[in-house]
Design a protein around this motif. Sequence first.
Motif, PDB file in Angstrom:
ATOM      1  N   ALA A  65      -9.351 -13.502  62.330  1.00 52.93           N
ATOM      2  CA  ALA A  65      -9.595 -12.540  61.377  1.00 52.93           C
ATOM      3  C   ALA A  65     -11.149 -12.384  61.237  1.00 52.93           C
ATOM      4  CB  ALA A  65      -9.052 -12.577  59.835  1.00 52.93           C
ATOM      5  N   SER A  66     -12.010 -13.527  61.700  1.00 57.48           N
ATOM      6  CA  SER A  66     -13.510 -13.337  61.689  1.00 57.48           C
ATOM      7  C   SER A  66     -14.115 -13.196  62.943  1.00 57.48           C
ATOM      8  CB  SER A  66     -13.964 -14.829  61.145  1.00 57.48           C
ATOM      9  OG  SER A  66     -13.648 -15.809  62.143  1.00 57.48           O
ATOM     10  N   LEU A  67     -13.161 -13.055  63.959  1.00 61.28           N
ATOM     11  CA  LEU A  67     -13.528 -12.888  65.351  1.00 61.28           C
ATOM     12  C   LEU A  67     -13.971 -11.313  65.684  1.00 61.28           C
ATOM     13  CD1 LEU A  67     -11.175 -15.034  67.313  1.00 61.28           C
ATOM     14  CD2 LEU A  67     -13.342 -15.425  66.520  1.00 61.28           C
ATOM     15  N   LEU A  83     -25.644  -9.180  73.464  1.00 59.91           N
ATOM     16  CA  LEU A  83     -23.998  -9.506  73.208  1.00 59.91           C
ATOM     17  C   LEU A  83     -24.068  -9.806  71.861  1.00 59.91           C
ATOM     18  CD1 LEU A  83     -23.853 -12.294  76.079  1.00 59.91           C
ATOM     19  CD2 LEU A  83     -22.662 -10.003  75.712  1.00 59.91           C
ATOM     20  N   ALA A  84     -22.958  -9.154  71.152  1.00 57.83           N
ATOM     21  CA  ALA A  84     -22.533  -9.336  69.985  1.00 57.83           C
ATOM     22  C   ALA A  84     -22.487 -10.708  69.513  1.00 57.83           C
ATOM     23  CB  ALA A  84     -21.514  -8.304  69.640  1.00 57.83           C
ATOM     24  N   THR A  85     -22.703 -11.183  68.288  1.00 53.61           N
ATOM     25  CA  THR A  85     -22.631 -12.632  68.008  1.00 53.61           C
ATOM     26  C   THR A  85     -21.489 -12.496  66.857  1.00 53.61           C
ATOM     27  OG1 THR A  85     -24.137 -12.422  66.116  1.00 53.61           O
ATOM     28  CG2 THR A  85     -24.655 -13.233  68.392  1.00 53.61           C
ATOM     29  N   GLN A  86     -20.762 -13.694  66.494  1.00 55.29           N
ATOM     30  CA  GLN A  86     -19.760 -13.814  65.594  1.00 55.29           C
ATOM     31  C   GLN A  86     -19.706 -15.175  65.258  1.00 55.29           C
ATOM     32  OE1 GLN A  86     -15.864 -13.302  67.651  1.00 55.29           O
ATOM     33  NE2 GLN A  86     -16.263 -15.063  69.003  1.00 55.29           N
ATOM     34  N   THR A  87     -19.467 -15.261  63.942  1.00 55.30           N
ATOM     35  CA  THR A  87     -19.213 -16.606  63.090  1.00 55.30           C
ATOM     36  C   THR A  87     -17.834 -17.070  62.756  1.00 55.30           C
ATOM     37  OG1 THR A  87     -21.506 -16.007  62.018  1.00 55.30           O
ATOM     38  CG2 THR A  87     -20.064 -18.014  61.263  1.00 55.30           C
ATOM     39  N   PRO A  88     -16.940 -17.619  63.602  1.00 57.00           N
ATOM     40  CA  PRO A  88     -15.644 -18.036  63.361  1.00 57.00           C
ATOM     41  C   PRO A  88     -15.546 -18.965  62.283  1.00 57.00           C
ATOM     42  CG  PRO A  88     -16.369 -18.347  65.616  1.00 57.00           C
ATOM     43  CD  PRO A  88     -17.597 -18.061  65.042  1.00 57.00           C
ATOM     44  N   LEU A  89     -14.331 -18.591  61.432  1.00 58.25           N
ATOM     45  CA  LEU A  89     -13.978 -19.446  60.463  1.00 58.25           C
ATOM     46  C   LEU A  89     -13.369 -20.746  60.769  1.00 58.25           C
ATOM     47  CD1 LEU A  89     -12.958 -16.794  57.891  1.00 58.25           C
ATOM     48  CD2 LEU A  89     -15.056 -18.105  57.944  1.00 58.25           C
ATOM     49  N   LEU A  90     -13.679 -21.988  60.205  1.00 62.66           N
ATOM     50  CA  LEU A  90     -12.761 -23.105  60.445  1.00 62.66           C
ATOM     51  C   LEU A  90     -11.478 -22.952  59.963  1.00 62.66           C
ATOM     52  CD1 LEU A  90     -15.385 -25.752  59.551  1.00 62.66           C
ATOM     53  CD2 LEU A  90     -14.909 -24.832  61.691  1.00 62.66           C
ATOM     54  N   LYS A  91     -10.325 -23.481  60.790  1.00 62.27           N
ATOM     55  CA  LYS A  91      -8.992 -23.382  60.333  1.00 62.27           C
ATOM     56  C   LYS A  91      -8.623 -24.298  59.072  1.00 62.27           C
ATOM     57  CE  LYS A  91      -4.500 -23.786  62.343  1.00 62.27           C
ATOM     58  NZ  LYS A  91      -3.688 -24.080  63.645  1.00 62.27           N
ATOM     59  N   THR A  92      -8.125 -23.820  57.997  1.00 58.67           N
ATOM     60  CA  THR A  92      -7.911 -24.544  56.932  1.00 58.67           C
ATOM     61  C   THR A  92      -6.525 -24.698  56.578  1.00 58.67           C
ATOM     62  OG1 THR A  92      -8.118 -22.119  55.561  1.00 58.67           O
ATOM     63  CG2 THR A  92     -10.100 -23.579  55.916  1.00 58.67           C
ATOM     64  N   ALA A 121      -8.494 -15.394  73.587  1.00 56.42           N
ATOM     65  CA  ALA A 121      -7.311 -15.935  74.123  1.00 56.42           C
ATOM     66  C   ALA A 121      -7.033 -17.503  73.152  1.00 56.42           C
ATOM     67  CB  ALA A 121      -7.525 -16.577  75.692  1.00 56.42           C
ATOM     68  N   ASN A 122      -8.220 -17.899  72.870  1.00 60.91           N
ATOM     69  CA  ASN A 122      -8.168 -19.347  72.094  1.00 60.91           C
ATOM     70  C   ASN A 122      -8.578 -18.979  70.692  1.00 60.91           C
ATOM     71  OD1 ASN A 122      -8.168 -21.875  71.147  1.00 60.91           O
ATOM     72  ND2 ASN A 122     -10.096 -22.426  72.194  1.00 60.91           N
ATOM     73  N   PRO A 123      -7.696 -18.693  69.752  1.00 63.12           N
ATOM     74  CA  PRO A 123      -8.011 -18.363  68.193  1.00 63.12           C
ATOM     75  C   PRO A 123      -8.852 -19.413  67.655  1.00 63.12           C
ATOM     76  CG  PRO A 123      -5.668 -18.835  68.531  1.00 63.12           C
ATOM     77  CD  PRO A 123      -6.272 -18.792  69.846  1.00 63.12           C
ATOM     78  N   LEU A 152      -3.765 -18.913  50.350  1.00 61.65           N
ATOM     79  CA  LEU A 152      -5.705 -19.087  50.506  1.00 61.65           C
ATOM     80  C   LEU A 152      -6.047 -19.193  51.923  1.00 61.65           C
ATOM     81  CD1 LEU A 152      -5.904 -21.380  47.281  1.00 61.65           C
ATOM     82  CD2 LEU A 152      -5.987 -18.662  47.604  1.00 61.65           C
ATOM     83  N   ASP A 153      -5.410 -19.433  52.716  1.00 63.69           N
ATOM     84  CA  ASP A 153      -5.896 -19.614  54.136  1.00 63.69           C
ATOM     85  C   ASP A 153      -5.990 -18.217  55.027  1.00 63.69           C
ATOM     86  OD1 ASP A 153      -5.722 -22.533  54.042  1.00 63.69           O
ATOM     87  OD2 ASP A 153      -3.534 -22.245  54.330  1.00 63.69           O
ATOM     88  N   ILE A 154      -7.258 -18.316  55.323  1.00 66.93           N
ATOM     89  CA  ILE A 154      -7.601 -16.912  56.385  1.00 66.93           C
ATOM     90  C   ILE A 154      -7.579 -17.420  57.698  1.00 66.93           C
ATOM     91  CG2 ILE A 154      -9.375 -15.318  56.864  1.00 66.93           C
ATOM     92  CD1 ILE A 154     -10.554 -15.513  53.745  1.00 66.93           C
TER      93      ILE A 154
END
Length: 309
Positions: free
Chosen positions: A52-54, A31-40, A59-61, A46-48
Motif C-alpha cells: 500500500a505504500s509503494l 525517478l520517483a521515490t517511495q518509502t516502503p513500510l515494514l511488514k508488521t 514483483a517483490n512486495p 492494525l497491519d498495513i
Amino acid sequence: MAQHQRTVSSNQLSTPHSVSLKVLRLSRPALATQTPLLKTSFGNGLDIPPSASLAHPSANPDSSYPLTPLLTLPSAFGAAYVGETFACTLCANNELTSDSTKAVSGVRISAELQTPSNQTGISLELSDSENQPSANELQVGGTLQRTVHHPLKEEGTHVLAITVTYTETTLDEHGGASGGRARTFRKLYQFVAQNLVAVRSKVTALPQRSKDSPRTWSLEAQLENVGEASVFIEKVWLREDEGLEGKTVGSEQGIVLKSMDVEQVMFVVREGRGGDEKGKRTLAQLNIEWRSAMGQRGSLTTGWLSSKG
C-alpha cells in the motif's frame, strides 16, 4: 519559472493585455521515490500491507528499494549549473474570449539574457515549435510557442528578459476592423547559475635528466562536486599549447562523484623536440565532460594553466 519576476509595459494605458506570457523551464525528469513500510504483525486489523505504500507495483512486495520506474517532473525551477545548457519554452497565449470585440495578430517574441559580464544583454535565438499557428492569426485561446537554448558559462546572477509585441484590433458589430494599436510588454526572470564541478589545479616542474633535456611538468587537478546531485564524469582531457605533449596518469574516465565528493586527476606535460623556451610557459587547458543522473550533458573548460618558471 524563476525566483523573481517583474513586468514592464511600454503602454501608458493600464488596460489589461490581451496576450499573456508563460515561461516554462525544460528540465529532465527524475525517478520517483517511495518509502516502503515494514511488514508488521500487530493483528486486529492494525497491519498495513507494505504494497500500500509503494508508488508503483512491485514483483517483490517486501522490497525496500526507494526508487521506482516512474518519472516525475520537477515541481520548482531547480538549480542552474555552469557548464550545462539552459533551456526553456516561451508561450504567448491569446486570453480573449469568443465573445470579445477584439482580435490579436502579429504576435512576436524576443529574448535577451543578461549575464554577470554582459549587463546589456545577449540576444537569444528562438526556435519554432512544431505545428505552431501563424503569428498573424493567433485564434482565441491559441498559443504561440518558442524555445530557447543557451549554454551557461558564468557563475552568478542571470536575468532572462522576454519582450512580447502584438497588434490588438477592435472589431465592429459586423466583425470588421474599426481600429487598432500595437502593444508590447516585457517580463524579467532572474536566476542564479552556480558551479557544479569545482576545479583546483597545481602545476609542478619535474627534474630534468640533463641541462639540454626537454622540460616536463606534472599537472594535478582536484575535481569536487559542489552541487546537490551526483554526476558521472565521462571524460577529462587536456588541450595542450603548441609544442607540448600531454599524457594521462591513470584513468580519467568513468568517475562517479556524489555531492561533496572529490577526485584527483593527474597529467604529465612534456616539451616536444626542439623546445627551447625558458622561463614561464603556458601549458594547457583542462576540459571536463559529465552527465547528470538522467543523462543531461555538461562540460567545463578552465583557463590556460601555466608553469611558474
